[in-house]
Scaffold this active site. Structure first.
Site, PDB file in Angstrom:
ATOM      1  N   MET A   1     -32.023 -40.985  -1.464  1.00 40.26           N
ATOM      2  CA  MET A   1     -32.942 -41.881  -2.300  1.00 40.26           C
ATOM      3  C   MET A   1     -34.271 -41.005  -2.827  1.00 40.26           C
ATOM      4  SD  MET A   1     -33.396 -44.443  -3.918  1.00 40.26           S
ATOM      5  CE  MET A   1     -34.750 -44.879  -5.151  1.00 40.26           C
TER       6      MET A   1
ATOM      7  N   ASN B   1     -37.259 -41.627  -4.010  1.00 41.41           N
ATOM      8  CA  ASN B   1     -38.514 -42.035  -3.834  1.00 41.41           C
ATOM      9  C   ASN B   1     -39.676 -40.824  -4.313  1.00 41.41           C
ATOM     10  OD1 ASN B   1     -37.582 -44.439  -2.467  1.00 41.41           O
ATOM     11  ND2 ASN B   1     -37.252 -42.992  -0.776  1.00 41.41           N
TER      12      ASN B   1
ATOM     13  N   HIS C   1     -29.915 -33.378  -6.721  1.00 40.87           N
ATOM     14  CA  HIS C   1     -29.720 -34.641  -7.382  1.00 40.87           C
ATOM     15  C   HIS C   1     -30.966 -35.427  -7.363  1.00 40.87           C
ATOM     16  CE1 HIS C   1     -27.576 -38.379  -9.076  1.00 40.87           C
ATOM     17  NE2 HIS C   1     -28.414 -38.697  -8.372  1.00 40.87           N
ATOM     18  N   GLU C   2     -31.372 -35.649  -6.073  1.00 39.91           N
ATOM     19  CA  GLU C   2     -32.633 -36.128  -5.950  1.00 39.91           C
ATOM     20  C   GLU C   2     -33.890 -35.586  -6.340  1.00 39.91           C
ATOM     21  OE1 GLU C   2     -31.810 -39.235  -4.916  1.00 39.91           O
ATOM     22  OE2 GLU C   2     -29.840 -38.749  -4.178  1.00 39.91           O
TER      23      GLU C   2
ATOM     24  N   HIS D   1     -34.148 -36.168 -10.034  1.00 39.40           N
ATOM     25  CA  HIS D   1     -34.556 -37.666 -10.360  1.00 39.40           C
ATOM     26  C   HIS D   1     -36.173 -37.809 -10.733  1.00 39.40           C
ATOM     27  CE1 HIS D   1     -31.438 -40.441 -10.622  1.00 39.40           C
ATOM     28  NE2 HIS D   1     -30.921 -40.204  -9.246  1.00 39.40           N
TER      29      HIS D   1
END
Length: 866
Positions: free
Chosen positions: A269, A271, A303-304, A307
């Site tokens: 994730m 965050n 990928h994270e 983001h």
């Protein structure tokens, strides 16, 4: 008709067309946590601002917490109500300070959404709608806030306290407690909130940005796991440099932290400044992680991190726009991975994944566009369509616009929508404005479901010097969309001479936007052989009139690696479908093509390993009007045996060469040899060689890395000899205290092709190390078995019953994970009447289960009705 007396039978449906802006914004929020697994108190202070001229109350979403107090502008109030879990406050005026205090129990949170306990630590997962389980808040992505977070906890139990943004203060308290405060200066939606408290240790590093700023990096894990984090740390640094070079995007905070946890519904994730990862995508060393694991860790870390811009700095207006961040970021991480090793092999892997998961989704009852129109439970739309097909749509844009204009479009998008909640239309319009292209028709990719099919036929009269290619496209009907318009398809093409093997044309990019088009090629001096959809330039199914000889020719001579691979796979696929359908096929053509590929010294070994593998049983089934699992298995095993037996000497030579490489190294060349070694071992076993099990067991025992060890175990698990039992026992005893490696032990057995696989899996459910409470373990056994086409689809229906039993039990613990494992049952229409009836009956049993979650109800009911 089922009489379903449950709340799930009449779920609320959220529709994109009903979107309205938030009634209230929350520009600032302060959170104060008094942390303990059994009981955590959360005090929230929200500065709220009315959005527009209306008199609607403030509605703060909630979910399962105990409300202790509410105040408005410093005064306690009790004129509030709770409606469907939400706190509703009537307010006059345009700005207020709202304070709430709630109590939650992280150690009883089996859904792993909100604040929960994992391995003695406390962590959060808020996407998509988990923040409402922590405190009352307008839980939607278009409410953007600046966060200040204070955490207080027992210092011995939770010595590390992390949150989004940068640390600003910390200190000790009486009674063995301590506190830490963090501040995130960037506006973000609540789904990006994160907090972690635990006994953690960090592998630390630094990265100097292109503007000269130093960023402190930390990967936080259990003390014993720190040595297994170096690969992830290096991947993070490489990702940060790549995003600066390719997209001009620089990291913006002073720190970037990653925390690995064992219990996690997703892979990771993003965050803001505090990524929370499933441990499987962080921890790696040669003894416990395969080459695939190493590659996956680098891809997920990238990928994270990516983001941070494509998802965080520019976020989604609403959850219908999910592919805005996920499709774009998958494309970015795929491009990153392609730059780190073999671009050809990476493309093959990406397309194989698309065909394995997304194509069946597009062809089934759960088909949906990459920008859906409605949902009952948003967690059900974290799908291969949103992610993988979404990435292919971005790739098509990049192909059509060219690298320079695509970069201009992405720059415009990031700059224009920085700090806002945007839409898919905003992204496409940015590309349109930057490039001058008209993307009106291309927008259909966002609204139409289904995989387009392209029929290609080439006509050539000898001596005419001309060839004409006819392309026709159709988009099949999907649930709710019976009639489709033609899509914009960028199709890369090239012709080769059948006699000379020389190119007869330069590569062309044909933009097929109508139902039918003709493309002329001039100066064609010999019979042309068509190379089409080179590089998989469009996510379509291509049907051609190419003969087996043409496909064998292309598998040997095409200069596009993916097209060369594709020709080999199509040759194999046509042969296997014919065999499974009871028609006669020519194994010799496949065997000869495999031999030529093996003998080509110019080819990368990793590419060769992918090219000579037969298509999966499920992909073969996707080509048939009615899936026949037993016939497919028999056909595939027969061809594997023929390839293995006829080319046994080659396989043994390749195996010996690969086995002779030196000590373990994580490099493209070494990875290619290990991959080739596993493939060769598989074909030696398929040949029926008497010493196959002995060879595999010797590799298993001598292996200095998990890739070779698991490759040998995968071969042995399908055999009948004593070596199989011995290897499984040795593997278990060696890794029984390592949860991630033990997942491999469960998964390998669940994917076995033995006749007793179902019985073995039923026994494994009762194993002391099996638990449905951990998503990784549930996926490793139940999820893996459900994609084992032969075992899952046993004619008795016992496989369906087993999976349904497990999903019903899992739904009571973790509805989100359970719902994601249901789709194999939803493909019942693809099978014979007997299997279809048995599969449908299990879906009906699931739907009629009392207390079923809305996650499962949506998936199962759509699977029945679609």
């Amino acid at each position: 008709m089922l009489d379903i007396q449950t709340a799930a039978a009449h779920p609320h449906v959220t529709r994109r067309a009903d979107y309205t802006p938030p009634d209230w914004q929350v520009p600032d929020i302060a959170l104060d946590f008094d942390l303990a697994p059994e009981r955590t108190r959360v005090r929230a202070t929200l500065n709220v601002v009315r959005g527009g001229a209306h008199d609607r109350p403030l509605r703060l979403d909630g979910g399962g917490q105990t409300l202790l107090s509410v105040s408005v502008d410093g005064v306690a109030v009790n004129d509030w109500t709770l409606e469907d879990g939400a706190l509703v406050l009537p307010l006059a005026g345009s700005e207020h300070v709202i304070e709430t205090e709630v109590e939650i129990a992280p150690d009883r949170n089996t859904q792993l959404m909100g604040l929960y306990a994992s391995g003695g630590n406390l962590c959060t997962q808020c996407e998509a709608e988990g923040f409402r389980r922590i405190t009352f808040f307008p839980d939607r992505p278009d409410v953007l806030s600046r966060y200040r977070v204070k955490m207080t906890a027992d210092k011995a139990r939770f010595p590390v306290l992390l949150a989004n943004g940068d640390p600003i203060a910390q200190g000790d308290l009486e009674g063995g407690k301590h506190w830490a405060e963090w501040h995130d200066p960037f506006l973000k939606p609540c789904y990006l909130f994160a907090m972690v408290a635990g006994d953690l240790h960090a592998n630390k590093g630094q990265f100097v940005t292109m503007s000269g700023r130093t960023v402190d990096l930390g990967i936080w894990v259990r003390a014993a796991d720190v040595p297994r984090t170096q690969h992830a740390l290096e991947a993070l640094k490489t990702s940060m440099a790549w995003d600066e070079k390719v997209y001009g995007r620089e990291y913006d905070l002073d720190v970037f932290n990653i925390v690995a946890v064992d219990d996690f519904n997703f892979g990771a994730m993003e965050n803001k400044g505090l990524n929370v990862f499933n441990s499987r995508y962080i921890l790696a060393d040669p003894d416990t992680a395969t080459d695939y694991d190493y590659d996956a860790i680098a891809a997920v870390v990238a990928h994270e991190y990516f983001h941070n811009w494509s998802g965080n700095r520019v976020t989604c207006r609403d959850w219908f726009q999910l592919s805005l961040k996920e499709g774009f970021t998958v494309y970015r991480d795929q491009s990153f991975s392609a730059d780190q090793g073999s671009a050809a092999v990476k493309r093959i892997e990406d397309v194989r994944g698309l065909r394995a998961a997304q194509f069946p989704e597009d062809a089934g009852p759960l088909a949906h566009p990459i920008r859906p129109d409605e949902y009952q439970e948003i967690s059900n739309f974290y799908t291969a369509t949103i992610y993988n097909k979404g990435a292919e749509v971005i790739r098509m844009l990049a192909t059509m616009l060219g690298a320079a204009d695509f970069r201009k479009g992405s720059d415009l998008y990031f700059d224009r929508f920085d700090g806002t909640a945007a839409t898919c239309e905003d992204f496409v319009h940015s590309m349109e404005e930057a490039s001058g292209a008209d993307l009106s028709q291309f927008r259909l990719w966002y609204s139409q479901a289904g995989t387009p099919r392209v029929k290609a036929q080439i006509a050539h009269t000898p001596g005419s010097g001309r060839a004409v290619l006819t392309l026709e496209q159709t988009v099949p009907p999907t649930p709710g969309q019976p009639d489709k318009q033609p899509m914009v398809l960028p199709i890369k093409l090239k012709l080769f001479g059948a006699e000379t093997a020389k190119p007869l044309s330069e590569e062309k990019l044909a933009i097929l936007s109508d139902g039918r088009a003709e493309i002329a090629f001039e100066e064609v001096t010999e019979r042309p052989v068509l190379s089409i959809n080179r590089g998989f330039s469009a996510p379509v199914v291509v049907e051609t009139d190419r003969t087996p000889e043409d496909l064998a020719f292309l598998s040997a001579h095409d200069d596009d690696p993916f097209a060369r691979y594709e020709a080999m796979q199509q040759l194999m696929l046509d042969t296997l479908v014919a065999d499974a359908s009871g028609m006669q096929s020519d194994h010799d053509a496949v065997i000869a093509a495999v031999a030529l590929t093996l003998d080509d010294p110019a080819l990368d070994r990793a590419f060769v390993a992918e090219a000579v593998l037969l298509p999966s049983e499920s992909f073969i089934g996707d080509q048939m009007a009615v899936v026949d699992p037993d016939a497919i298995y028999a056909a595939r095993e027969a061809l594997r045996h023929a390839i293995g037996k006829t080319l046994e000497a080659k396989w043994r030579g390749i195996y010996a060469l690969a086995a002779a490489q030196g000590p373990y190294a994580y490099s493209p060349a070494a990875k290619g040899l290990r991959r080739m070694k596993t493939v060769a071992l598989g074909y030696i076993a398929a040949s029926g060689a008497a010493d196959a099990a002995t060879l595999a067991f010797a590799q298993f025992e001598a292996a200095d890395n998990m890739t070779d060890r698991q490759g040998a175990l995968t071969s042995l698990v399908n055999s009948d000899g004593k070596e199989r039992v011995a290897a499984l026992d040795i593997f278990y005893n060696r890794y029984s205290d390592n949860a991630l490696v033990l997942d491999k032990w469960f998964q390998t057995q669940a994917l076995s092709q033995r006749d007793d696989t179902l019985a073995a899996v039923q026994d494994l459910v009762r194993h002391s190390d099996f638990t449905l409470a951990n998503p990784n373990r549930a996926r490793a056994l139940v999820g893996a078995f459900a994609v084992n086409q032969r075992a899952f689809n046993a004619a008795s229906g016992a496989g369906y019953r087993f999976v349904a039993d497990q999903l019903i039990a899992l739904d009571k613990l973790n509805p989100q994970t359970a719902a994601k494992l249901l789709p194999p049952l939803g493909r019942w229409r693809r099978f014979d009447a007997g299997r279809a009836a048995l599969m449908k009956a299990e879906l009906e049993r699931i739907v009629s289960t009392p207390g079923l979650s809305k996650d499962m109800f949506e998936q199962a009911s759509k699977s029945l009705a679609g």
